[in-house]
Design a protein around this motif. Structure first.
Motif, short mmCIF file in Angstrom:
data_model
loop_
_atom_site.label_atom_id
_atom_site.label_comp_id
_atom_site.label_asym_id
_atom_site.label_seq_id
_atom_site.Cartn_x
_atom_site.Cartn_y
_atom_site.Cartn_z
N GLY A 175 0.83 -1.20 0.00
CA GLY A 175 0.00 0.00 0.00
C GLY A 175 0.86 1.24 0.00
N VAL A 176 0.24 2.38 -0.25
CA VAL A 176 0.97 3.64 -0.28
C VAL A 176 1.59 3.93 1.08
N GLY A 177 0.89 3.57 2.15
CA GLY A 177 1.41 3.79 3.50
C GLY A 177 2.69 3.02 3.78
N GLY A 178 2.91 1.92 3.07
CA GLY A 178 4.12 1.12 3.26
C GLY A 178 5.23 1.47 2.30
N LEU A 179 5.04 2.53 1.52
CA LEU A 179 6.04 2.94 0.54
C LEU A 179 7.13 3.76 1.22
N THR A 180 8.32 3.22 1.23
CA THR A 180 9.46 3.95 1.79
C THR A 180 10.58 3.98 0.75
N ASN A 181 11.42 4.98 0.88
CA ASN A 181 12.57 5.06 -0.03
C ASN A 181 13.43 3.80 0.07
N ARG A 182 13.61 3.31 1.26
CA ARG A 182 14.43 2.11 1.47
C ARG A 182 13.86 0.90 0.71
N ARG A 183 12.55 0.73 0.78
CA ARG A 183 11.93 -0.39 0.06
C ARG A 183 12.04 -0.21 -1.45
N ILE A 184 11.86 1.02 -1.91
CA ILE A 184 11.94 1.28 -3.35
C ILE A 184 13.34 0.98 -3.87
N VAL A 185 14.36 1.50 -3.20
CA VAL A 185 15.73 1.30 -3.70
C VAL A 185 16.14 -0.17 -3.62
N ALA A 186 15.65 -0.88 -2.59
CA ALA A 186 15.97 -2.31 -2.50
C ALA A 186 15.33 -3.07 -3.66
N GLU A 187 14.08 -2.73 -3.98
CA GLU A 187 13.37 -3.41 -5.06
C GLU A 187 13.96 -3.03 -6.43
N ALA A 188 14.33 -1.76 -6.60
CA ALA A 188 14.84 -1.29 -7.90
C ALA A 188 16.33 -1.59 -8.09
N GLY A 189 17.03 -1.83 -6.99
CA GLY A 189 18.47 -2.07 -7.10
C GLY A 189 19.25 -0.81 -7.42
N GLN B 142 7.72 12.28 -3.08
CA GLN B 142 6.91 11.08 -3.21
C GLN B 142 5.72 11.34 -4.14
N THR B 143 5.18 12.54 -4.13
CA THR B 143 4.07 12.86 -5.02
C THR B 143 4.50 12.74 -6.48
N ALA B 144 5.67 13.26 -6.80
CA ALA B 144 6.18 13.15 -8.18
C ALA B 144 6.38 11.69 -8.55
N LEU B 145 6.91 10.91 -7.65
CA LEU B 145 7.14 9.49 -7.88
C LEU B 145 5.81 8.75 -8.11
N LEU B 146 4.84 8.99 -7.26
CA LEU B 146 3.56 8.32 -7.39
C LEU B 146 2.83 8.76 -8.66
N ARG B 147 2.93 10.03 -8.99
CA ARG B 147 2.29 10.55 -10.21
C ARG B 147 2.86 9.85 -11.44
N GLU B 148 4.17 9.76 -11.53
CA GLU B 148 4.80 9.13 -12.69
C GLU B 148 4.54 7.62 -12.73
N ALA B 149 4.49 6.98 -11.57
CA ALA B 149 4.19 5.55 -11.53
C ALA B 149 2.77 5.30 -12.03
N MET B 150 1.84 6.17 -11.63
CA MET B 150 0.46 6.05 -12.06
C MET B 150 0.36 6.21 -13.58
N LEU B 151 1.06 7.19 -14.12
CA LEU B 151 1.02 7.43 -15.56
C LEU B 151 1.67 6.29 -16.34
N LEU B 152 2.75 5.73 -15.82
CA LEU B 152 3.39 4.59 -16.47
C LEU B 152 2.42 3.41 -16.53
N PHE B 153 1.77 3.14 -15.40
CA PHE B 153 0.82 2.03 -15.38
C PHE B 153 -0.29 2.26 -16.40
N ALA B 154 -0.88 3.45 -16.41
CA ALA B 154 -2.00 3.74 -17.31
C ALA B 154 -1.57 3.63 -18.78
N GLU B 155 -0.38 4.14 -19.08
CA GLU B 155 0.13 4.07 -20.46
C GLU B 155 0.29 2.63 -20.91
#
Length: 195
Positions: free
Chosen positions: A29-43, A56-69
């Motif tokens: 969930g969005v509440g569990g989104l941390t920079n540490r988790r993101i960097v671990a997952e993305a490498g 985080q707003t910019a990150l979530l906005r771009e993630a949403m747009l990527l998904f929709a595209e």
């Protein structure tokens, strides 16, 4: 895992971060989104994350747009294949039901719903959310026009809402299939005034 894809050069660093974000949001969930988790997952490093996405707003906005595209492109490809088959509206409704049943079923599919809910809380995400739904509406108009459904523009929003609601119901209940053909036909018949 996103990390391997980023190392192999399959996706850019920026895309790896966005995909990792969707993965974490889907799992926690969005509440569990941390920079540490993101960097671990993305490498990637924390500095790389903040370089590409200062908030985080910019990150979530771009993630949403990527998904929709990606989602609308995938669905548009399906539409093109069925459009050539010359389906009737009833046959198309059955196809929609089949497509919904064939959609992946897991935490990744929760991410867009989480992001749309977050857009209700964060005005900074609303424009991206509006763009996502506009893309779905445009796709629905294309499908409805291909089926010669009158008032395609007027029906697009309700059709998208119906399908999104059915998918949310499927995810929330764990149902392996949710009937879509009958509700979709009811909506279209109701719009035509044919009950």
């Amino acid at each position: 895992m996103v990390r391997a894809a980023a190392r192999d050069g399959v996706v850019s660093t920026r895309d790896a971060i966005l995909r990792a974000t969707l993965s974490v949001v889907g799992e926690r969930g969005v509440g569990g989104l941390t920079n540490r988790r993101i960097v671990a997952e993305a490498g990637v490093s924390l500095g790389t994350l903040t370089y590409h996405f200062p908030s985080q707003t910019a990150l979530l906005r771009e993630a949403m747009l990527l998904f929709a595209e990606e989602e609308t492109a995938k669905l548009a490809g399906l539409v093109a294949g069925y459009h050539e088959a010359g389906l009737s509206v009833a046959e198309a409704a059955v196809v929609v039901e089949h497509v919904i049943a064939e959609l992946p079923f897991g935490t990744q599919e929760l991410a867009p719903h989480e992001l749309y809910l977050q857009a209700a809380r964060d005005p900074g995400l609303r424009e991206a959310s509006e763009r996502c739904f506009a893309a779905y509406d445009e796709l629905a108009v294309t499908i409805l026009r291909a089926l010669d459904v009158p008032d395609a523009e007027r029906l697009a929003g309700p059709v998208v809402a119906l399908i999104a609601g059915l998918q949310l119901r499927r995810l929330a209940t764990g149902a392996t299939a949710v009937p879509a053909a009958e509700p979709l036909m009811m909506l279209l018949r109701g719009a035509r005034g044919t009950g």
